[in-house]
Write a protein that holds these residues in place. Structure first.
Motif, PDB file in Angstrom:
ATOM      1  N   SER A   1       0.831  -1.209   0.000  1.00  0.00           N
ATOM      2  CA  SER A   1       0.000   0.000   0.000  1.00  0.00           C
ATOM      3  C   SER A   1       0.867   1.261   0.000  1.00  0.00           C
ATOM      4  O   SER A   1       0.609   2.206  -0.751  1.00  0.00           O
TER       5      SER A   1
ATOM      6  N   THR B   1       2.498   1.749  -3.466  1.00  0.00           N
ATOM      7  CA  THR B   1       1.547   2.164  -4.496  1.00  0.00           C
ATOM      8  C   THR B   1       1.191   3.641  -4.366  1.00  0.00           C
ATOM      9  O   THR B   1       1.187   4.382  -5.360  1.00  0.00           O
ATOM     10  N   SER B   2       0.899   4.077  -3.139  1.00  0.00           N
ATOM     11  CA  SER B   2       0.523   5.478  -2.952  1.00  0.00           C
ATOM     12  C   SER B   2       1.692   6.408  -3.255  1.00  0.00           C
ATOM     13  O   SER B   2       1.522   7.439  -3.913  1.00  0.00           O
TER      14      SER B   2
ATOM     15  N   THR C   1       2.524   6.235  -7.154  1.00  0.00           N
ATOM     16  CA  THR C   1       1.464   6.889  -7.929  1.00  0.00           C
ATOM     17  C   THR C   1       1.591   8.402  -7.815  1.00  0.00           C
ATOM     18  O   THR C   1       1.465   9.136  -8.807  1.00  0.00           O
ATOM     19  N   SER C   2       1.856   8.864  -6.598  1.00  0.00           N
ATOM     20  CA  SER C   2       2.037  10.295  -6.375  1.00  0.00           C
ATOM     21  C   SER C   2       3.236  10.826  -7.154  1.00  0.00           C
ATOM     22  O   SER C   2       3.162  11.876  -7.804  1.00  0.00           O
TER      23      SER C   2
ATOM     24  N   LEU D   1      -4.894   2.868   1.274  1.00  0.00           N
ATOM     25  CA  LEU D   1      -4.495   3.111  -0.114  1.00  0.00           C
ATOM     26  C   LEU D   1      -5.500   4.019  -0.816  1.00  0.00           C
ATOM     27  O   LEU D   1      -5.121   4.976  -1.495  1.00  0.00           O
TER      28      LEU D   1
ATOM     29  N   SER E   1      -5.194   7.608   0.621  1.00  0.00           N
ATOM     30  CA  SER E   1      -3.930   8.259   0.250  1.00  0.00           C
ATOM     31  C   SER E   1      -3.892   8.597  -1.236  1.00  0.00           C
ATOM     32  O   SER E   1      -3.356   9.630  -1.631  1.00  0.00           O
ATOM     33  N   LEU E   2      -4.489   7.756  -2.069  1.00  0.00           N
ATOM     34  CA  LEU E   2      -4.536   8.047  -3.505  1.00  0.00           C
ATOM     35  C   LEU E   2      -5.400   9.267  -3.785  1.00  0.00           C
ATOM     36  O   LEU E   2      -5.102  10.061  -4.684  1.00  0.00           O
TER      37      LEU E   2
ATOM     38  N   THR F   1      -3.321  12.220  -3.178  1.00  0.00           N
ATOM     39  CA  THR F   1      -2.322  12.365  -4.238  1.00  0.00           C
ATOM     40  C   THR F   1      -2.923  13.006  -5.487  1.00  0.00           C
ATOM     41  O   THR F   1      -2.395  13.965  -6.042  1.00  0.00           O
TER      42      THR F   1
ATOM     43  N   ALA G   1       1.396  11.527   0.206  1.00  0.00           N
ATOM     44  CA  ALA G   1       0.581  10.316   0.058  1.00  0.00           C
ATOM     45  C   ALA G   1       0.986   9.252   1.071  1.00  0.00           C
ATOM     46  O   ALA G   1       0.140   8.555   1.643  1.00  0.00           O
TER      47      ALA G   1
ATOM     48  N   ASN H   1      -1.220   7.744   4.095  1.00  0.00           N
ATOM     49  CA  ASN H   1      -1.330   6.285   4.151  1.00  0.00           C
ATOM     50  C   ASN H   1      -0.917   5.765   5.521  1.00  0.00           C
ATOM     51  O   ASN H   1      -1.602   4.937   6.118  1.00  0.00           O
TER      52      ASN H   1
END
Length: 398
Positions: free
Chosen positions: A163, A166-167, A170-171, A209, A212-213, A216, A353, A357
């Motif tokens: 998690s 990923t966050s 992605t950010s 996740l 946090s997304l 972001t 992010a 998270n």
């Protein structure tokens, strides 16, 4: 010196994905650069940022409390050893700053190859978990789909590391200017992270996740961020809808009042009762968990099936080192959060992010444990270093 710092980062990364014992190698490799960087910092008038000072204060409180409340000196020393990440995390800013300022060619190689290295480590760790699942259950798709997959670390740590990655990635992909190689690797790591969260079937990691997304994507699209944030409430609604239905056991990721949830509520109640017993000092870092069973029995708290951790980071810290330790720990976390919100550095802004998270993770689990804490502290120091370097650059250009 720079090679030792870089090697420490490499072994810390290996430890995050494979084994806490490997983290110790990273700590040892950082010792000499850490001592050297203290003298370098004094010479060059480099000061520790406020979040790092809060970490050092947290460590100091943990040390003092260990010797005050723990009668057995061996256990007291073990408590201090567990708290060492506050010390290492607080001081690591100095060697990392030295590396960014003096690393030159090695720093460029790190920027070019570190993310591909993370991809390789994450892939191998997941591959090991799949291999172990096949050995245990056979290559039966229905069985593999129903189990909670772990990587080379345990299930919960695997879920939250997935998690976190990923966050963060992605950010960074949305906000950063990554080169082609790093962008490709970043996309793959983020995709593997989504797989990891779903395969581990950990609800807290999924919720952290999603939230946090949304924080972001807010920088790019407020509408999409709102959709993601609303999906969090939709998921909560599904949890309540499935409660008590025949589908509850079939969809573990979206069930609410199962035995796991009841157990966590019992842990929260017991953890709060432990904190109330010694609100000023706590029981020593890493020691309050030993009191949970006794307190649960005395207060007739039901549904406590096993005791490994309190499943709440801030409550865990409070019960361990008291209210002043909690304030220092919270000071570190929220002062870092403030920096990510106000920074002009793209990387530092991207770490918001991870902060979000980690905060959601803290409500369902404890991130102040080896693998998770090592990951957070590594990213934390890198984000503070890049933030301050960006500030220096802006002041020179002004």
């Amino acid at each position: 010196m720079n090679y030792l710092i870089f090697s420490s980062i490499i072994f810390t990364t290996l430890g995050i994905f494979f084994s806490p014992s490997v983290l110790g190698i990273g700590d040892i490799l950082l010792l000499i650069p850490l001592v050297f960087s203290i003298f370098w910092a004094r010479k060059n008038k480099v000061k520790l940022p406020l979040p790092n000072i809060f970490l050092l204060v947290t460590f100091a409180i943990a040390v003092i409390i260990a010797f005050i409340v723990i009668d057995d000196k061996i256990i007291a020393l073990k408590s201090i050893k567990k708290a060492r990440y506050f010390l290492i995390g607080g001081l690591s800013y100095l060697p990392f700053m030295y590396f960014f300022k003096e690393g030159k060619g090695l720093l460029e190689k790190a920027r070019k190859y570190y993310l591909p290295f993370v991809l390789v480590c994450f892939t191998l760790s997941i591959g090991y978990g799949i291999y172990q699942a096949i050995i245990q259950h056979g290559f039966v798709i229905s069985k593999l789909l129903s189990i909670r997959l772990a990587a080379a670390v345990d299930i919960t740590k695997f879920a939250y590391i997935s998690s976190f990655l990923t966050s963060l990635l992605t950010s960074l992909l949305l906000l950063g200017n990554l080169d082609k190689r790093n962008r490709f690797c970043g996309i793959l790591v983020a995709c593997l992270g989504v797989f990891g969260v779903l395969a581990a079937k950990t609800r807290g990691a999924l919720l952290s996740l999603l939230i946090s997304l949304s924080s972001t994507i807010y920088f790019k699209s407020k509408k999409l961020a709102l959709v993601l944030f609303c999906s969090f409430f939709v998921l909560i609604g599904i949890m309540f809808a499935l409660q008590g239905s025949k589908y509850e056991k079939s969809f573990r990721m979206v069930t609410l009042m199962n035995k796991s949830t009841q157990h966590r509520i019992a842990l929260y109640e017991a953890g709060l009762a432990v904190f109330k017993e010694r609100p000023l000092t706590g029981f020593g870092y890493g020691q309050s968990i030993n009191e949970i069973g006794r307190v649960a029995k005395e207060n007739k708290i039901e549904n406590l099936f096993y005791v490994l951790r309190t499943h709440h980071t801030f409550l865990d810290v409070a019960a361990d080192i008291g209210v002043f330790g909690l304030l220092a720990f919270s000071g570190w976390f929220f002062s870092w959060a403030f920096i990510t919100l106000t920074s002009t550095s793209v990387f530092t802004k991207s770490t918001l992010a991870l902060v979000v998270n980690a905060f959601i993770c803290a409500q369902f689990d404890v991130f102040n444990q080896t693998n998770l804490f090592a990951f957070i502290l590594l990213v934390f120091n890198l984000s503070i270093v890049t933030h301050n370097l960006e500030k220096e650059k802006a002041s020179k250009n002004a």
